[in-house]
Design an enzyme around this catalytic site. Structure first.
Site, PDB file in Angstrom:
ATOM      1  N   CYS A 372      35.002  46.195  37.050  1.00 31.14           N
ATOM      2  CA  CYS A 372      35.048  47.389  37.688  1.00 31.14           C
ATOM      3  C   CYS A 372      34.399  47.228  39.201  1.00 31.14           C
ATOM      4  O   CYS A 372      33.517  46.733  39.506  1.00 31.14           O
ATOM      5  CB  CYS A 372      34.328  48.679  36.890  1.00 31.14           C
ATOM      6  SG  CYS A 372      35.395  48.897  35.221  1.00 31.14           S
ATOM      7  N   GLU A 406      40.160  42.509  37.376  1.00 32.15           N
ATOM      8  CA  GLU A 406      40.748  42.829  35.935  1.00 32.15           C
ATOM      9  C   GLU A 406      41.597  44.125  36.069  1.00 32.15           C
ATOM     10  O   GLU A 406      41.514  44.512  37.064  1.00 32.15           O
ATOM     11  CB  GLU A 406      39.686  43.427  35.074  1.00 32.15           C
ATOM     12  CG  GLU A 406      40.049  43.696  33.889  1.00 32.15           C
ATOM     13  CD  GLU A 406      38.886  44.113  32.847  1.00 32.15           C
ATOM     14  OE1 GLU A 406      37.747  43.759  33.008  1.00 32.15           O
ATOM     15  OE2 GLU A 406      39.089  45.195  31.867  1.00 32.15           O
TER      16      GLU A 406
END
Lengths: 516, 575
Positions: A372, A406
């Protein structure tokens, strides 16, 4: 005019909002929830085709009732993954309940919780205009659907209401509960298209028992665990140091804190507190003036701190809770153990203030070098995001690996990464010097190695920039004037850079530790 | 434009790409139409989000202007940075250390209470301060302890007194205040914490539950192998230990027996002394008697593992030993079978738990699926013996309940069957006599019995001139002789004058006559027709056995050794 027509969750209608030029606009919006505050109705609206960070509570006068579309009573939208057991009860009932009990003026929307209720009856009250009855609405995104909504009668009494006590019981759970199943997903809604049938989808669609999500990674693209609660922001405002932040998304802070007008955070340890008084008390005991980790980078006022999600759970969890307020796809389902957190701070005389952070799996099976990533809103659009990204690639360079963030990326994530990739790659291409009078050339692998940007991201960037051309039997990279000028302009503005010399980082081989 | 028909080659990441400036390639546009040959890469965004209005606007703005315009950025909810009381909230300055900050492990674990006093508490504490001494921090500490001491259920006052070290009066005040406040609070806890997952898994979809442990799956996967291995090791360890225990038991028993033997020997010696049996005649007589009647003493060994082990052994035995080796072996097997069967009635081939009796459970060895019966097989004998056992399954093994005599060097034959010149007793019934076996039914001619090793009864055959005649004798004829003779213990008063070597002078008819008149001894051991039985259907075998010997399991345990020797005695006659 709203008096004789009942607006229920799932209704769609144009809602007034100000755009960035402070002009009025009336985008179509969906009602996600209704509540009453001091006998005034408030509606939680999601603007179709807008990111849900712009969802908000609006008063009735901002609704264009003339163009009200009632929710298509979706017969039985194929239940999305597992939540059938805890589906919100039927909207009509919910609304009635909230009407019945005007008590809950202070109850914030998010207090709600989905109730396990028997499957909603396909309650065919409807009327004349109704489209083929009980035709299951496929949950495929289709903009056409919006217009097909059947019109509901103003009042429905078909639902037999349960006893008063039961209402009482549920009262704290009202207002939000429902819309989830009601509205066929529209483009722009966050729900994942069923048609995709991705792995995760098929995995846990069985038997209505929600299965636990995968244990790696930090993001969910599968929204099977998404319900009306998580679709709505639950924290009104967060005070963090000098800043007041308006959260963009749901975050699982303790539920009793979600009713507060302001949630106070300790600027340094990120502990959440219910009042300023508590924060003051806390600050007498908390002597942190920087994130509780090792500083691995410092240049000027910018520092990076590395925090182990296993060793420093408290801080990691607090950071995740804060970050969730601004990251839609972030999941806090599992603990923070397998992650490292790199917190970027800016120093002033009060201490090292958090600006943003990124998390990173200690071991990634998919070449992720970022899980994140977030720049806190007060610091956004000032180059810090790119700095975070740059730092993440510097770490990858030290590790001798290529990496990629990601997925899924958010809109802002995509823009930031594209911008970083573009500038990084263009920097290399423009610096190429002719070799012995020969035309300079470079392979994609070389670019990837130099930058630690994963090959696929290099290719997609080259494509996005339209640099790849097929010319006389081979691929070439072409730099147009526009590109070159644009790049030079952008680089002039980019004064914040990571200085690799200031990085003091030794990667650990986490696989050898057995535990993260 | 003919080039368009060519399919562009796939983009090779390892192939050098020449870098051109567009102005250097004026004819580039002619090739532009096949640029799409490289398939578009996915953006990595969710499909629905990708189409969002503001993003698309920002992307196209970027493509048009090369950079984002301020009014084309993606709008986000506003943030303010004008907290006026910030300075007073975070007082003091923090000087930047010269070195990079390095956190000492565990330095973060402060002893500070997690509970933070709110304005309500503030009022309470201030009021309380008038009555007694208490600081804010102390108050927070107390609440902190009370909170952390309570789970779903709040601590009671008495528990609180144990938790807190303050004066009772103060504890009472704070406790009452805390109880009230806790009751009024919406949450179950005054220290707000993120919801934890519930054990029962009911919280899988609760959006407010976060930071679940992810150990479950990963751990089991990692540990399962471990578990298995260690489980196996534990099993082995237990088996080894119980083996050791068994061995020690056996040793103990052996030593006890030795002592017993010593006592008995001493007793016998004293008795003999009293009887003045200096020549050993009485002794020999007694021994011979015993050897015939019940050659073995009933061992002191009661129900033990050992007994069970034999049971265990049986089926194994059956398989491992070739059926057709020597008859005696087979017989012995059979005899073992005999022991097992009555116990495990109904499940003759299952040495499983059925065979265990209650006493067995007190032993250290519990039936386990892993414990193959064979592992205990030799526990009766010492390890060393077991290990350098070259004969394998055919090796000699001591048998429970059997008495084994050492070879006698000193006196060759103080045996009842030996001739007086050999130092024997030359008892009449051990003389050579006409012998007929029941199975196979035939007359052997002249033979004498004696007790061999392990209590077996051996037949020494003597050659006579009439052997041919004897062998041809129809056993039926001989059968006519009185039943009294058939017993091996026949103590016919008729004392034949025939010496073992004398029949040569007698003619056949004479002999027959003598036999018939019981003047001659005719030895016919009562051997059961075991061959037939052995090869018969197991059911029949069992039946016939049970007919002969209806055994109750409880008594058979003790009676068994004698029985077994009797059997043995009988069966050995085949020799």
């Amino acid at each position: 005019m709203a008096d004789n027509v009942e607006i229920v969750e799932g209704c769609r209608l144009p809602v007034l909002r100000k755009n960035q030029e402070h002009e009025d606009e009336w985008p179509l919006a969906e009602i996600l929830s209704v509540k009453e505050v001091s006998s005034r109705k408030l509606f939680y609206v999601h603007y179709i085709d807008f990111n849900k960070r712009l969802d908000e509570w609006v008063t009735g006068d901002r609704l264009d009732m003339k163009k009200l579309q009632f929710p298509k009573k979706e017969a039985k939208t194929p239940t999305k993954n597992g939540l059938s057991g805890s589906r919100p009860s039927s909207p009509e009932r919910e609304v009635r309940k909230s009407l019945d009990l005007n008590v809950q003026s202070t109850t914030a929307p998010s207090r709600g919780k989905t109730l396990p209720t028997p499957k909603r009856k396909v309650e065919a009250v409807p009327l004349a205009t109704q489209v083929p009855p009980a035709t299951p609405v496929p949950s495929l995104p289709s903009s056409a659907e919006a217009s097909q909504a059947s019109v509901f009668p103003a009042v429905r009494e078909t639902n037999t209401f349960k006893s008063r006590e039961e209402h009482e019981q549920i009262s704290s759970l009202t207002t939000n509960g429902t819309a989830r199943r009601l509205i066929p997903p529209q483009p722009g809604r966050k729900r994942k298209a069923n048609c995709g049938g991705t792995d995760e989808d098929s995995q846990d669609s069985s038997d209505g028992i929600p299965s636990a999500p995968r244990m790696t990674g930090s993001l969910v693209s599968d929204r099977s665990h998404d319900d009306i609660v998580t679709r709505m922001k639950n924290i009104e405002c967060i005070e963090l140091g000098r800043h007041r932040l308006k959260p963009w998304y749901f975050s699982p802070y303790p539920q009793e804190l979600t009713t507060l007008p302001i949630l106070y955070l300790c600027e340094f340890c990120l502990k959440y507190l219910k009042s300023l008084k508590c924060l003051q008390r806390h600050l007498t005991k908390c002597n942190l003036r920087h994130p509780p980790g090792n500083e691995i980078y410092r240049k000027g006022t910018i520092s990076f701190f590395e925090i182990d999600g296993r060793k420093n759970k408290n801080y990691s969890q607090n950071l995740c809770l804060l970050a969730k307020c601004f990251l839609d796809h972030k999941t806090l389902y599992y603990d923070t153990d397998p992650f490292l957190f790199y917190v970027m701070t800016e120093y002033d005389s009060k201490g090292f203030h958090i600006v943003g952070y990124f998390s990173k799996e200690k071991e990634s099976t998919e070449d992720y070098n970022v899980a994140c990533i977030l720049t806190l809103p007060p610091y956004q659009r000032r180059g810090y995001g790119k700095l975070l990204i740059e730092f993440s690639y510097e770490l990858s360079k030290v590790e001798g690996k290529t990496g990629t963030p990601e997925k899924p990326l958010s809109d802002l994530g995509l823009l930031s990464y594209r911008s970083y990739w573009s500038q990084t790659i263009l920097e290399i291409l423009m610096d190429l010097k002719p070799d012995n009078g020969e035309r300079p050339q470079i392979t994609i692998n070389e670019i990837s190695e130099i930058t630690s940007v994963k090959k696929e991201d290099v290719i997609s960037t080259l494509q996005y920039l339209n640099l790849i051309n097929y010319y006389k039997g081979q691929y070439i990279l072409t730099l147009s004037e526009d590109i070159v000028d644009g790049h030079e302009r952008a680089m002039q503005k980019r004064h914040l850079r990571i200085d690799p010399k200031c990085l003091h980082f030794t990667p650990k081989d986490w696989s050898k530790r057995g535990k993260w | 434009m003919s080039k368009l028909s060519f399919r562009a080659r796939a983009l090779d990441a390892s192939k050098p790409l020449p870098v051109f400036r567009c102005e250097d390639l004026p004819d580039l546009h002619e090739y532009a139409s096949i640029n799409r040959a490289v398939p578009q890469m996915p953006t990595g965004m969710e499909k629905e989000e990708e189409s969002e209005h503001h993003l698309q606007r920002a992307i196209s703005a970027q493509q048009v202007y090369g950079e984002k315009r301020d009014n084309m950025v993606i709008p986000v909810p506003e943030a303010e940075s004008n907290i006026t009381y910030y300075e007073s909230l975070y007082p003091g300055e923090f000087k930047m250390p010269k070195q990079l900050i390095h956190i000492q492990p565990f330095s973060l674990d402060t002893e500070q209470p997690d509970y933070d006093l709110d304005s309500e508490d503030d009022a309470f504490v201030n009021k309380l301060k008038k009555k007694m001494e208490i600081s804010f921090l102390q108050f927070e500490e107390m609440i902190d302890r009370l909170e952390k001491g309570s789970g779903q259920q709040a601590v009671s006052l008495s528990e609180a007194k144990l938790l807190l070290k303050e004066d009772d009066e103060l504890i009472k005040e704070v406790f009452d205040y805390w109880s009230r406040k806790r009751k009024n609070s919406r949450a179950n806890c005054l220290i707000p914490t993120v919801k934890q997952e519930k054990r029962d898994g009911s919280s899988t979809s609760d959006p407010y539950v976060a930071f679940r442990r992810r150990t479950e799956k990963m751990q089991t996967r990692k540990n399962r192998k471990n578990d298995e291995a260690s489980y196996e090791k534990m099993l082995k360890l237990r088996r080894d230990l119980s083996r050791a225990v068994t061995i020690l038991e056996m040793i103990k028993r052996r030593e006890k027996s030795k002592r017993e033997l010593l006592h008995l020997t001493l007793e016998i010696f004293e008795k003999r002394n009293v009887m003045s049996d200096y020549g050993g005649e009485v002794m020999a007589e007694v021994l011979a008697e015993r050897a015939l009647v019940r050659p073995q003493i009933i061992p002191l060994v009661p129900v033990t593992n050992q007994y069970r082990h034999q049971d265990h052994m049986d089926p194994k035995d059956y398989k491992s030993k070739p059926e057709k080796t020597e008859v005696p072996r087979q017989k012995r097997k059979y005899e073992k079978k005999q022991k097992a069967l009555p116990l495990s009635s109904g499940a003759p081939h299952h040495p499983g738990p059925v065979v265990f009796n209650a006493k067995d459970l007190n032993q250290y060895d519990f039936p386990s699926s892993d414990d193959e019966p064979f592992s205990q097989l030799h526990s009766g004998s010492s390890e060393a013996e077991e290990e350098n056992d070259p004969d394998g399954a055919y090796a000699f093994r001591r048998k429970a309940g059997c008495q084994y005599y050492a070879a006698r060097q000193d006196r060759v034959g103080s045996w009842p069957w030996c001739e007086p010149w050999d130092g024997g007793l030359a008892e009449a019934r051990f003389r050579y006599s006409l012998t007929t076996l029941t199975v196979p039914r035939r007359c052997l001619g002249m033979a004498r019995r004696r007790v061999g090793r392990g209590g077996r009864v051996l037949l020494d055959r003597a050659h006579t001139d009439y052997d041919n005649v004897f062998h041809g004798l129809d056993p039926e004829i001989l059968n006519l002789t009185s039943e009294t003779n058939t017993s091996d213990r026949s103590s016919s008063s008729f004392n034949s004058s025939l010496s073992s070597t004398s029949p040569s002078s007698t003619d056949l008819s004479q002999i027959l006559l003598n036999i018939k008149l019981c003047r001659w001894r005719h030895f016919r051991p009562r051997t059961l027709p075991l061959h037939e039985l052995d090869h018969a259907h197991p059911l029949f075998r069992k039946l016939s056995r049970s007919l002969k010997r209806p055994v109750s399991t409880s008594t058979c345990v003790t009676s068994h050794p004698s029985r077994s020797t009797r059997w043995q005695f009988k069966t050995e006659f085949d020799k």
